[in-house]
Design a protein around this motif. Sequence first.
Motif, PDB file in Angstrom:
ATOM      1  N   LEU A  32       0.831  -1.201   0.000  1.00 13.66           N
ATOM      2  CA  LEU A  32       0.000   0.000   0.000  1.00 13.66           C
ATOM      3  C   LEU A  32       0.871   1.258   0.000  1.00 13.66           C
ATOM      4  N   ASP A  33       2.020   1.172   0.647  1.00 16.40           N
ATOM      5  CA  ASP A  33       2.950   2.303   0.630  1.00 16.40           C
ATOM      6  C   ASP A  33       3.410   2.623  -0.791  1.00 16.40           C
ATOM      7  N   LEU A  34       3.591   1.600  -1.597  1.00 15.71           N
ATOM      8  CA  LEU A  34       3.992   1.833  -2.988  1.00 15.71           C
ATOM      9  C   LEU A  34       2.922   2.611  -3.752  1.00 15.71           C
ATOM     10  N   ALA A  35       1.669   2.365  -3.432  1.00 16.16           N
ATOM     11  CA  ALA A  35       0.577   3.085  -4.085  1.00 16.16           C
ATOM     12  C   ALA A  35       0.371   4.464  -3.462  1.00 16.16           C
ATOM     13  N   TRP A  36       0.610   4.558  -2.151  1.00 12.85           N
ATOM     14  CA  TRP A  36       0.342   5.813  -1.438  1.00 12.85           C
ATOM     15  C   TRP A  36       1.430   6.856  -1.683  1.00 12.85           C
ATOM     16  N   ALA A  37       2.665   6.452  -1.910  1.00 13.88           N
ATOM     17  CA  ALA A  37       3.776   7.399  -2.049  1.00 13.88           C
ATOM     18  C   ALA A  37       3.558   8.429  -3.159  1.00 13.88           C
ATOM     19  N   PRO A  38       3.177   8.046  -4.379  1.00 11.32           N
ATOM     20  CA  PRO A  38       2.954   9.079  -5.403  1.00 11.32           C
ATOM     21  C   PRO A  38       1.748   9.961  -5.108  1.00 11.32           C
ATOM     22  N   VAL A  39       0.728   9.387  -4.488  1.00 12.94           N
ATOM     23  CA  VAL A  39      -0.454  10.185  -4.127  1.00 12.94           C
ATOM     24  C   VAL A  39      -0.072  11.231  -3.089  1.00 12.94           C
ATOM     25  N   ALA A  40       0.702  10.822  -2.084  1.00 14.10           N
ATOM     26  CA  ALA A  40       1.125  11.745  -1.036  1.00 14.10           C
ATOM     27  C   ALA A  40       2.009  12.855  -1.611  1.00 14.10           C
ATOM     28  N   ALA A  41       2.895  12.502  -2.523  1.00 13.86           N
ATOM     29  CA  ALA A  41       3.766  13.505  -3.138  1.00 13.86           C
ATOM     30  C   ALA A  41       2.949  14.515  -3.939  1.00 13.86           C
ATOM     31  N   LYS A  42       1.962  14.033  -4.663  1.00 12.91           N
ATOM     32  CA  LYS A  42       1.093  14.933  -5.451  1.00 12.91           C
ATOM     33  C   LYS A  42       0.315  15.875  -4.538  1.00 12.91           C
ATOM     34  N   ARG A  51       8.800  26.041  -4.994  1.00 12.16           N
ATOM     35  CA  ARG A  51      10.034  25.267  -4.890  1.00 12.16           C
ATOM     36  C   ARG A  51      10.087  24.414  -3.619  1.00 12.16           C
ATOM     37  N   LYS A  52       9.683  24.997  -2.497  1.00 10.69           N
ATOM     38  CA  LYS A  52       9.726  24.248  -1.240  1.00 10.69           C
ATOM     39  C   LYS A  52       8.700  23.126  -1.221  1.00 10.69           C
ATOM     40  N   GLY A  53       7.566  23.321  -1.875  1.00 11.41           N
ATOM     41  CA  GLY A  53       6.569  22.270  -1.979  1.00 11.41           C
ATOM     42  C   GLY A  53       7.057  21.102  -2.824  1.00 11.41           C
ATOM     43  N   LYS A  54       7.782  21.416  -3.897  1.00 13.52           N
ATOM     44  CA  LYS A  54       8.347  20.352  -4.739  1.00 13.52           C
ATOM     45  C   LYS A  54       9.399  19.559  -3.969  1.00 13.52           C
ATOM     46  N   PHE A  55      10.230  20.275  -3.223  1.00  4.25           N
ATOM     47  CA  PHE A  55      11.245  19.603  -2.414  1.00  4.25           C
ATOM     48  C   PHE A  55      10.586  18.726  -1.349  1.00  4.25           C
ATOM     49  N   ALA A  56       9.543  19.253  -0.702  1.00  2.00           N
ATOM     50  CA  ALA A  56       8.827  18.484   0.323  1.00  2.00           C
ATOM     51  C   ALA A  56       8.128  17.277  -0.289  1.00  2.00           C
ATOM     52  N   SER A  57       7.640  17.401  -1.521  1.00  3.83           N
ATOM     53  CA  SER A  57       6.980  16.264  -2.159  1.00  3.83           C
ATOM     54  C   SER A  57       7.975  15.142  -2.448  1.00  3.83           C
ATOM     55  N   ILE A  58       9.200  15.497  -2.792  1.00  2.00           N
ATOM     56  CA  ILE A  58      10.233  14.474  -2.987  1.00  2.00           C
ATOM     57  C   ILE A  58      10.531  13.776  -1.669  1.00  2.00           C
TER      58      ILE A  58
END
Length: 102
Positions: A32-42, A51-58
């Motif tokens: 589930l973490d594999l599926a949740w990681a891109p959703v959380a980053a988005k 810029r800080k939001g992009k860094f935090a998403s990474i």
Amino acid sequence: MKTLNYNLLLKGLFFDAVGMLTMAIPVIGPFLDLAWAPVAAKQMTKMYPGRKGKFASILVFVEEILPFTDVIPSFTLMWAYTFLLKPQSERKLKTIPIKINN
């Protein structure tokens, strides 16, 4: 403005809780973490543009992908950084240009 700040905090607490819930499911949790990681980053990018939001998403993507790091409240920490720890001078303030005729 305070309402917006607290709305972001509530959203962040919710997303942190969803990320932590995957630890409660023994076998399926890591998948589930594999599926949740891109959703959380988005979501991080949507909540904190720039810029800080992009860094935090990474960072939130890496945090969600790695095992046993789900306990880190990334969204809440980003909210605290943005609204509590960040110096007043770095916050985006709207300025009104005034033309002075001599």
